[in-house]
Scaffold this motif. Sequence first.
Motif, PDB file in Angstrom:
ATOM      1  N   LYS A 104       0.824  -1.205   0.000  1.00 21.89           N
ATOM      2  CA  LYS A 104       0.000   0.000   0.000  1.00 21.89           C
ATOM      3  C   LYS A 104       0.855   1.251   0.000  1.00 21.89           C
ATOM      4  O   LYS A 104       2.066   1.184   0.211  1.00 21.89           O
ATOM      5  CB  LYS A 104      -0.942   0.013   1.205  1.00 21.89           C
ATOM      6  CG  LYS A 104      -0.246   0.184   2.523  1.00 21.89           C
ATOM      7  CD  LYS A 104      -1.239   0.441   3.622  1.00 21.89           C
ATOM      8  CE  LYS A 104      -2.205  -0.701   3.822  1.00 21.89           C
ATOM      9  NZ  LYS A 104      -2.075  -1.327   5.124  1.00 21.89           N
ATOM     10  N   ARG A 137     -11.123   2.167   8.106  1.00 19.94           N
ATOM     11  CA  ARG A 137     -12.108   1.250   8.704  1.00 19.94           C
ATOM     12  C   ARG A 137     -13.513   1.565   8.220  1.00 19.94           C
ATOM     13  O   ARG A 137     -14.502   1.164   8.833  1.00 19.94           O
ATOM     14  CB  ARG A 137     -12.017   1.344  10.219  1.00 19.94           C
ATOM     15  CG  ARG A 137     -10.648   0.908  10.664  1.00 19.94           C
ATOM     16  CD  ARG A 137     -10.310   1.224  12.060  1.00 19.94           C
ATOM     17  NE  ARG A 137      -8.920   0.814  12.300  1.00 19.94           N
ATOM     18  CZ  ARG A 137      -8.319   0.905  13.452  1.00 19.94           C
ATOM     19  NH1 ARG A 137      -8.966   1.387  14.480  1.00 19.94           N
ATOM     20  NH2 ARG A 137      -7.071   0.522  13.579  1.00 19.94           N
ATOM     21  N   THR A 164      -4.968  -8.288   5.025  1.00 19.64           N
ATOM     22  CA  THR A 164      -4.186  -7.306   5.777  1.00 19.64           C
ATOM     23  C   THR A 164      -4.941  -7.075   7.089  1.00 19.64           C
ATOM     24  O   THR A 164      -6.047  -7.602   7.253  1.00 19.64           O
ATOM     25  CB  THR A 164      -4.038  -5.965   5.018  1.00 19.64           C
ATOM     26  OG1 THR A 164      -5.337  -5.479   4.736  1.00 19.64           O
ATOM     27  CG2 THR A 164      -3.219  -6.114   3.756  1.00 19.64           C
ATOM     28  N   ILE A 165      -4.357  -6.294   7.970  1.00 18.59           N
ATOM     29  CA  ILE A 165      -5.042  -6.037   9.242  1.00 18.59           C
ATOM     30  C   ILE A 165      -6.186  -5.054   9.005  1.00 18.59           C
ATOM     31  O   ILE A 165      -7.331  -5.312   9.374  1.00 18.59           O
ATOM     32  CB  ILE A 165      -4.051  -5.518  10.311  1.00 18.59           C
ATOM     33  CG1 ILE A 165      -3.012  -6.602  10.631  1.00 18.59           C
ATOM     34  CG2 ILE A 165      -4.801  -5.103  11.577  1.00 18.59           C
ATOM     35  CD1 ILE A 165      -1.920  -6.202  11.587  1.00 18.59           C
ATOM     36  N   GLU A 166      -5.884  -3.929   8.378  1.00 16.05           N
ATOM     37  CA  GLU A 166      -6.920  -2.931   8.089  1.00 16.05           C
ATOM     38  C   GLU A 166      -7.700  -3.337   6.839  1.00 16.05           C
ATOM     39  O   GLU A 166      -7.364  -4.341   6.195  1.00 16.05           O
ATOM     40  CB  GLU A 166      -6.276  -1.558   7.883  1.00 16.05           C
ATOM     41  CG  GLU A 166      -5.420  -1.066   9.041  1.00 16.05           C
ATOM     42  CD  GLU A 166      -6.222  -0.637  10.264  1.00 16.05           C
ATOM     43  OE1 GLU A 166      -7.448  -0.480  10.145  1.00 16.05           O
ATOM     44  OE2 GLU A 166      -5.603  -0.457  11.326  1.00 16.05           O
TER      45      GLU A 166
HETATM   46  P1  XMP Z   1      -2.142  -3.638   7.322  1.00 12.09           P
HETATM   47  O1  XMP Z   1      -3.565  -3.230   7.157  1.00 12.09           O
HETATM   48  O2  XMP Z   1      -1.305  -3.265   6.146  1.00 12.09           O
HETATM   49  O3  XMP Z   1      -1.580  -2.815   8.552  1.00 12.09           O
HETATM   50  O4  XMP Z   1      -1.964  -5.089   7.665  1.00 12.09           O
HETATM   51  C1  XMP Z   1      -0.347  -3.073   9.197  1.00 12.09           C
HETATM   52  C2  XMP Z   1      -0.249  -2.137  10.372  1.00 12.09           C
HETATM   53  O5  XMP Z   1      -0.057  -0.804   9.918  1.00 12.09           O
HETATM   54  C3  XMP Z   1      -1.124   0.029  10.342  1.00 12.09           C
HETATM   55  N1  XMP Z   1      -1.400   0.899   9.209  1.00 12.09           N
HETATM   56  C4  XMP Z   1      -0.939   2.151   9.092  1.00 12.09           C
HETATM   57  N2  XMP Z   1      -0.197   2.905   9.910  1.00 12.09           N
HETATM   58  N3  XMP Z   1      -0.297   4.689   8.366  1.00 12.09           N
HETATM   59  C5  XMP Z   1       0.104   4.188   9.553  1.00 12.09           C
HETATM   60  O6  XMP Z   1       0.754   4.899  10.309  1.00 12.09           O
HETATM   61  C6  XMP Z   1      -1.040   3.990   7.491  1.00 12.09           C
HETATM   62  O7  XMP Z   1      -1.395   4.479   6.423  1.00 12.09           O
HETATM   63  C7  XMP Z   1      -1.372   2.656   7.867  1.00 12.09           C
HETATM   64  N4  XMP Z   1      -2.088   1.683   7.277  1.00 12.09           N
HETATM   65  C8  XMP Z   1      -2.079   0.610   8.111  1.00 12.09           C
HETATM   66  C9  XMP Z   1      -2.248  -0.917  10.715  1.00 12.09           C
HETATM   67  O8  XMP Z   1      -3.140  -0.358  11.653  1.00 12.09           O
HETATM   68  C10 XMP Z   1      -1.496  -2.111  11.236  1.00 12.09           C
HETATM   69  O9  XMP Z   1      -1.087  -1.926  12.568  1.00 12.09           O
END
Ligand code: XMP
Length: 311
Positions: free
Chosen positions: A140, A200, A307-309
């Motif tokens: 991302k 979210r 992914t988490i989000e």
């Molecule tokens: P994902 O959704 O990619 O998230 O599995 C991994 C971790 O990163 C956080 N997250 C972010 N943190 N800016 C941030 O500072 C962002 O744009 C962002 N996107 C996801 C997410 O909450 C999880 O802990």
Amino acid sequence: MDYKHFARKQIESIRKSVGDGSVISALSGGVDSAVCTVLAHRAVGSHVKVIFIDDGLMRQDEPQWVKQQFAGLGIPVTIVQAAKTFFKALKGKIDPEKKRKAFRHTFYSVFSKAVRASKAQFLIQGTIAADILETKKGVKTQHNVLDQIGVSAEKGYGFHVIEPLKTLYKPGVRQVGRALGMPKALYARMPFPGPGLATRCLGECTPKRIAVVRRACRIVEEETERFKKFQTFAVLLTDQATGVTKGGRRRFGDLIAVRCVDSENAVTATATRLPWPTLMTIQKRISKEIPSVTKVLYDLSPKPPSTIEYI
Ligand code: XMP
């Protein structure tokens, strides 16, 4: 690793970089920016100006809570009210990457205005190793790693970026917070993404839809507080699903997904095995306290492939 030593080194390095100048820190309330803010304050004292951009996408009561926590550390925080600007930028956007880009652009534009007004030359920000890794892998576009994605902050916005945490993963960042003597409520906090509740809220982020997901997130946080987990939250989906009114009439309402994950460093994650009664309580509270919701789901997907989000 000796985190006290790491903190001392970073403080020295910030002091050296900033010199007689001043630095601005955008505090989001998350662990990364909180630790950066304390490092900067230890390095240059009142030469750090701390702002908190209220983008309207924060957790419930977040701006006041953050201000209070930092007041306790002797660090004043200025709240910049920018919710209207963010909602305007997000209006009509449903594509996840377009939403992230709109958020990022708005964030830097609001922030660079605050930077110019402050006359600071430096920006300290809490980019961590996982952010860089995932951006490089193309998972991302992270809003906080402009350099890594080929956009020069100096050129585009007129300030220099300091990233003291970019070699650490989340557990390391927490250790630095601990070594700095910060309150546990700050350094042990769950991660919260930069684009906030926009990650979210699938589909359009309107103030009304964000209010729904904000309320649901608070319920999920409260009900899972006593469990060990990496992150927990609620997500508002885009479609509508059928429910019934007390009078037995069909009605369409919102779908909420509940997410609770175990993880070491956010690079991989698995769904937390929450007890069934807890899941039932979450469902009951969300249905009762947010009448627009007709269905509550629990997300079992591990990362990868998920992914988490949600965006
Ligand atoms: P994902 O959704 O990619 O998230 O599995 C991994 C971790 O990163 C956080 N997250 C972010 N943190 N800016 C941030 O500072 C962002 O744009 C962002 N996107 C996801 C997410 O909450 C999880 O802990």
